[in-house]
Design an enzyme around this catalytic site. Structure first.
Site, PDB file in Angstrom:
ATOM      1  N   CYS A 280      -1.894   9.377   2.815  1.00 53.51           N
ATOM      2  CA  CYS A 280      -1.455   8.799   1.536  1.00 53.51           C
ATOM      3  C   CYS A 280      -2.489   8.965   0.438  1.00 53.51           C
ATOM      4  O   CYS A 280      -2.147   8.934  -0.743  1.00 53.51           O
ATOM      5  CB  CYS A 280      -1.100   7.326   1.714  1.00 53.51           C
ATOM      6  SG  CYS A 280      -2.457   6.291   2.297  1.00 53.51           S
TER       7      CYS A 280
ATOM      8  N   GLU B 133       0.875  -1.177   0.000  1.00 56.92           N
ATOM      9  CA  GLU B 133       0.000   0.000   0.000  1.00 56.92           C
ATOM     10  C   GLU B 133       0.907   1.219   0.000  1.00 56.92           C
ATOM     11  O   GLU B 133       1.499   1.563   1.019  1.00 56.92           O
ATOM     12  CB  GLU B 133      -0.917  -0.016   1.227  1.00 56.92           C
ATOM     13  CG  GLU B 133      -1.795  -1.252   1.333  1.00 56.92           C
ATOM     14  CD  GLU B 133      -2.714  -1.442   0.135  1.00 56.92           C
ATOM     15  OE1 GLU B 133      -2.949  -0.463  -0.615  1.00 56.92           O
ATOM     16  OE2 GLU B 133      -3.209  -2.557  -0.069  1.00 56.92           O
TER      17      GLU B 133
END
Length: 480
Positions: free
Chosen positions: A249, A215
């Protein structure tokens, strides 16, 4: 092998031995593990926030609750509710050649899962994968970021009270420990962090043929369609951009706006930032940048863009207190206009309260701009027109997407979350997480009679009669 690496390997070996001895956990045992994890989150909620805030310098309390505690406890409830159906074997059809017989797919735990989490949402990104790993019947080792040492130590203590080390273990330590951790022969490794470090992690895992879920991040775009109302869109966008001071993010990393509306939209964003945070320095609602080094990097990104001809926009009152804000390790919300594509603000993930605004002539131009860049972790589209929404979604590819909002697809327990290409590989959360940390084992049970066995050597008349039927031929089964 260094002592730290030996200790890590000993912990992993202990988990493997315990798994071999105990066997696969039952539904009741898995639910008990989830309940124990939920109790940790409930009992230690304030301590977790205090530790995270101390590591940051200051983390706004509502952000810890909304982005970490609430979605984690929702994920646990969701898994607890649906776990029985997730675990149930799935029947599979059996071909006529292999009748009579039965076939099914069963979900089996992978074994021991490694979880490496970053500093920006240290609780959510450590415990979130752990929820999925425990639901799938695995054991787990966690390595939180060295940038949040108080949180890591607290997580280790709290989870040690709820789980034996051969079920769940937390490893704290520096980058060298993390490097040794990612080299362990886990049955699966999940890493959340930067693309640069993710590349190194994937190399380390490849040496042991360890499957990985990455991720990562990158530059997540927001596309403001021509029909989008500017004031509402600007406020919604800035809420997501400034959450956790932009250290997310999936935060919007640049925004594409019709070129004739850029100035009005930028003004609306500045106004929204001022309304959300009337002052910046020592504002309890506004989180600090994680470290002075990161703050210096963000300031350098802005100065480089300014030197290359970009216009820097800030609220007047925010700009006046920029010095005081920096002394409290905060950065004032900053917009960049007319930013060249060559500078870091347009090439690299910003990870802070800096937002470039880019004008476009037509919606196809905006889509081409997005598609000319690496596939992002998230994409945001602002439009009230269903056809425009479908047009944007069908012509772009991203890890996830939110329409008329930001960040919120990540909080949906029933949606998979993950990146694509440079923004990551693999998804988790909810059922997707259960599947990620499970092995689909195919099982076939042969009946008392087997056509396949009947056609075993020595091949005679029966085989020659059956083979052409299987091939759909009528020439007696002779090879051409």
């Amino acid at each position: 092998m260094p002592d730290a690496a030996l200790d890590l390997r000993a912990t992993l070996d202990a988990q493997r031995a315990a798994a071999a001895k105990a066997g696969e956990p039952s539904l009741a045992e898995r639910r008990a593990h989830l309940s124990a994890l939920d109790a940790v989150l409930s009992d230690a909620a304030d301590r977790f926030h205090a530790a995270i805030s101390a590591d940051f310098g200051h983390r706004a309390y509502p952000e810890t609750v909304l982005a970490e505690l609430v979605p984690l406890r929702a994920a646990i409830r969701f898994a607890h509710t649906h776990l029985r159906s997730w675990m149930r074997p799935r029947r599979a059809p059996v071909g006529v050649t292999f009748q009579p017989g039965r076939a099914w797919v069963e979900k089996r735990p992978l074994g021991c899962v490694g979880i490496v989490s970053p500093w920006n949402y240290p609780l959510f990104l450590s415990v979130g994968p752990l929820v999925d790993a425990l639901a799938a019947g695995n054991r787990a080792m966690l390595k939180p970021s060295e940038a949040t040492p108080r949180f890591a130590a607290l997580l280790r203590r709290e989870l040690a009270r709820a789980f034996p080390a051969d079920r769940v273990a937390v490893v704290d330590g520096d980058a060298a420990v993390a490097q040794s951790f990612t080299a362990l022969p886990f049955d699966h490794l999940l890493f959340t962090g930067s693309t640069r470090v993710g590349t190194a992690v994937m190399h380390a895992a490849a040496d042991g043929l360890v499957p990985v879920t990455l991720e990562l991040g990158g530059k997540s775009p927001a596309i403001v369609a021509p029909d989008a109302p500017l004031d509402r869109t600007a406020r919604t966008l800035m809420v997501g951009k400034l959450f956790n001071a932009g250290q997310t993010c999936i935060a919007p990393d640049y925004v594409l706006v019709p070129e004739d509306r850029v100035e009005a939209f930028a003004a609306a964003c500045v106004e929204s930032a001022a309304a959300l945070y009337p002052h910046i320095a020592n504002n309890d609602d506004y989180s600090t940048i994680i470290s002075t080094r990161h703050l210096d990097r963000l300031q350098a990104v802005v100065e480089e863009a300014k030197g290359a001809g970009a216009r820097v926009l800030r609220d007047v009152s925010h700009a006046a207190e920029a010095g005081d804000a920096e002394r409290s390790k905060r950065m004032v919300p900053t917009l960049l206009l007319d930013t060249p594509d060559s500078v870091a603000a347009m090439r690299e993930e910003i990870f802070g309260p800096v937002l470039p605004i880019v004008g476009y002539r037509s919606l196809p131009d905006a889509i081409r701009y997005v598609n000319a860049r690496p596939r992002p972790l998230a994409l945001y589209a602002f439009t009230d027109d269903a056809a425009t929404e479908r047009h944007i979604l069908s012509r772009t590819l991203s890890g996830g997407a939110t329409i008329n909002g930001t960040l919120l697809h990540c909080a949906q327990t029933a949606l998979p979350f993950g990146g694509i290409g440079p923004s990551g590989t693999g998804t988790y959360h909810g059922k997707a997480g259960f599947d990620r940390f499970s092995h689909d084992r195919g099982v076939y049970r042969q009946g008392r009679f087997s056509g396949f066995t009947v056609m075993a050597p020595p091949h005679g008349t029966l085989t020659r009669l059956i083979l052409p039927l299987m091939l759909g031929r009528s020439d007696g089964g002779k090879p051409h």
